[in-house]
Design a protein around this motif. Structure first.
Motif, short mmCIF file in Angstrom:
data_model
loop_
_atom_site.label_atom_id
_atom_site.label_comp_id
_atom_site.label_asym_id
_atom_site.label_seq_id
_atom_site.Cartn_x
_atom_site.Cartn_y
_atom_site.Cartn_z
N HIS A 57 47.62 43.46 47.28
CA HIS A 57 46.51 42.74 46.66
C HIS A 57 45.34 42.52 47.61
O HIS A 57 44.22 42.35 47.15
N ILE A 58 45.58 42.55 48.90
CA ILE A 58 44.46 42.53 49.83
C ILE A 58 43.55 43.72 49.56
O ILE A 58 42.32 43.59 49.47
N ILE A 59 44.15 44.89 49.40
CA ILE A 59 43.36 46.10 49.16
C ILE A 59 42.82 46.15 47.74
O ILE A 59 41.64 46.48 47.53
N LEU A 60 43.63 45.78 46.76
CA LEU A 60 43.16 45.81 45.37
C LEU A 60 41.99 44.84 45.18
O LEU A 60 41.00 45.18 44.51
N ALA A 61 42.09 43.65 45.76
CA ALA A 61 41.00 42.68 45.62
C ALA A 61 39.76 43.14 46.37
O ALA A 61 38.63 42.92 45.92
N ALA A 62 39.95 43.78 47.53
CA ALA A 62 38.80 44.30 48.27
C ALA A 62 38.08 45.37 47.47
O ALA A 62 36.86 45.56 47.62
N SER A 63 38.81 46.08 46.62
CA SER A 63 38.18 47.10 45.77
C SER A 63 37.53 46.49 44.53
O SER A 63 36.97 47.23 43.72
N GLU A 64 37.61 45.16 44.42
CA GLU A 64 37.16 44.45 43.22
C GLU A 64 37.90 44.98 41.99
O GLU A 64 37.36 45.14 40.92
N TYR A 65 39.16 45.22 42.19
CA TYR A 65 40.06 45.72 41.15
C TYR A 65 39.57 47.00 40.49
O TYR A 65 39.17 47.03 39.34
#
Length: 356
Positions: free
Chosen positions: A225-233
């Motif tokens: 979720h660190i990466i998913l959230a950084a991608s703005e989903y």
């Protein structure tokens, strides 16, 4: 792709006259058709979750109604917060009501969350409620008409007290990962670096063997979720180097991950590599193989670890499976002002950002 089944190559089955193995794209389409044909079984939240992701991947107008349903849900939540929250006492009272959801203690996760929320009941309103609703509106290029008041509510709290607390991280690793990136996206204080450090201190890799299955998956969810959230989903790609410690961990520990985690986690891990443009990484291939093998062909979906094929409960897991198996790239849609005009007829309470 030829997949391994029960230690025998699928090609061996071909030689015996069995059907050819399906491709990743074909399997994604099977799952998508299952859900597209049964959208009425999903709650408003699940419908929005599924429809928004499918629109970002396909740009298919048939998901417009699901997107509007999601916008309406977000508007209702933000309207409610504006109408009912006037002080920190109001936030606390709402949080205390939400805490009752964990009173049963029927699972390890609920017990951990109930204990972590004691004395921090306001977090149950801020995190999964206010912040998530504000950022979803932001993703649509929208904000509440009383956006200043909502930001004022956020200013009453120092979110680092939640994001850097080990007990909170053990309870809500993925959610906190989301929330620190969402606060940054909303122009609030950036707690991402502080959270990363606290997360790694809470879950040192040397202690993996001592983690319960639930806590091991909580760690993995936090990392994805660190990466998913950084991608703005799934709205924008990410740079592997910015999250090198996470990608290195997934590569170095994938055998253990495959043995100890759920399909949801494995699909998310594969998607984090796709977001970084690492389509040909072995982790992607192995993740796709695991998800394909998990599909219940009779039901046209990936069941839960217990074998359940409940469509609503499996929405999160299956929309991830679709994206992993037929990734179409990150896409910052739909938003207000775009020529597709998907974000139009805006629900009451919301308006376009920077509107006069």
């Amino acid at each position: 792709m030829i997949r391994v089944v029960g230690g025998l190559l699928t090609v061996a089955l071909l030689l015996s006259g069995c059907a050819q193995p399906t491709t990743e794209k074909q399997d994604a389409e099977v799952i998508k058709q299952t859900y597209d044909s049964n959208l009425a079984e999903l709650s408003a939240y699940q419908l929005g979750h599924y429809g928004l992701r499918m629109y970002r991947q396909t740009l298919d107008d048939k998901y417009q109604a699901a997107v509007w349903t999601d916008m309406a849900r977000v508007a209702d939540k933000l309207n409610e917060y504006v109408a009912t929250i006037h002080s920190k006492e109001d936030v606390l009272a709402q949080g205390q009501k939400r805490l009752k959801a964990y009173d049963s203690g029927d699972s390890e996760r609920d017990e951990i969350r109930h204990a972590a929320a004691q004395g921090r009941e306001e977090y149950l309103v801020l995190g999964a409620g206010l912040i998530s609703s504000m950022v979803r509106a932001n993703e649509y290029g929208l904000e509440h008409i009383d956006d200043e008041k909502l930001h004022e509510i956020l200013s009453w709290y120092d979110f680092s007290e939640y994001a850097t607390d080990p007990q909170m991280i053990r309870a809500w690793a993925a959610q906190l990962a989301n929330q620190v990136y969402w606060l940054k996206q909303l122009g609030e204080t950036d707690h991402t670096a502080a959270f990363d450090k606290a997360f790694r201190d809470t879950y040192p890799d040397s202690e993996d063997a001592n983690l319960s299955t639930q806590q091991y998956n909580n760690k993995l969810y936090g990392m994805t979720h660190i990466i998913l959230a950084a991608s703005e989903y799934y709205r924008k790609p990410v740079n592997e180097a910015d999250f090198q410690w996470i990608y290195d961990y997934f590569r170095d520990n994938f055998d253990e991950i495959a043995a100890r985690s759920k399909e949801d986690v494995i699909a998310e891990i594969g998607i984090t590599f796709l977001l970084a443009g690492l389509d040909n990484d072995p982790v992607v291939t192995r993740s796709q193989d695991i998800i394909q093998e998990a599909i219940n062909r009779d039901k046209g979906m990936v069941p839960s670890v217990s074998g359940s094929t409940d469509l609503a409960k499996g929405e999160h897991r299956n929309v991830l499976a679709i994206m992993l198996l037929d990734w179409q790239g990150a896409n910052a849609v739909p938003m207000a002002g775009q020529v597709n005009r998907v974000v139009s007829n805006i629900p009451w309470g919301l308006e376009a950002v920077n509107s006069p």
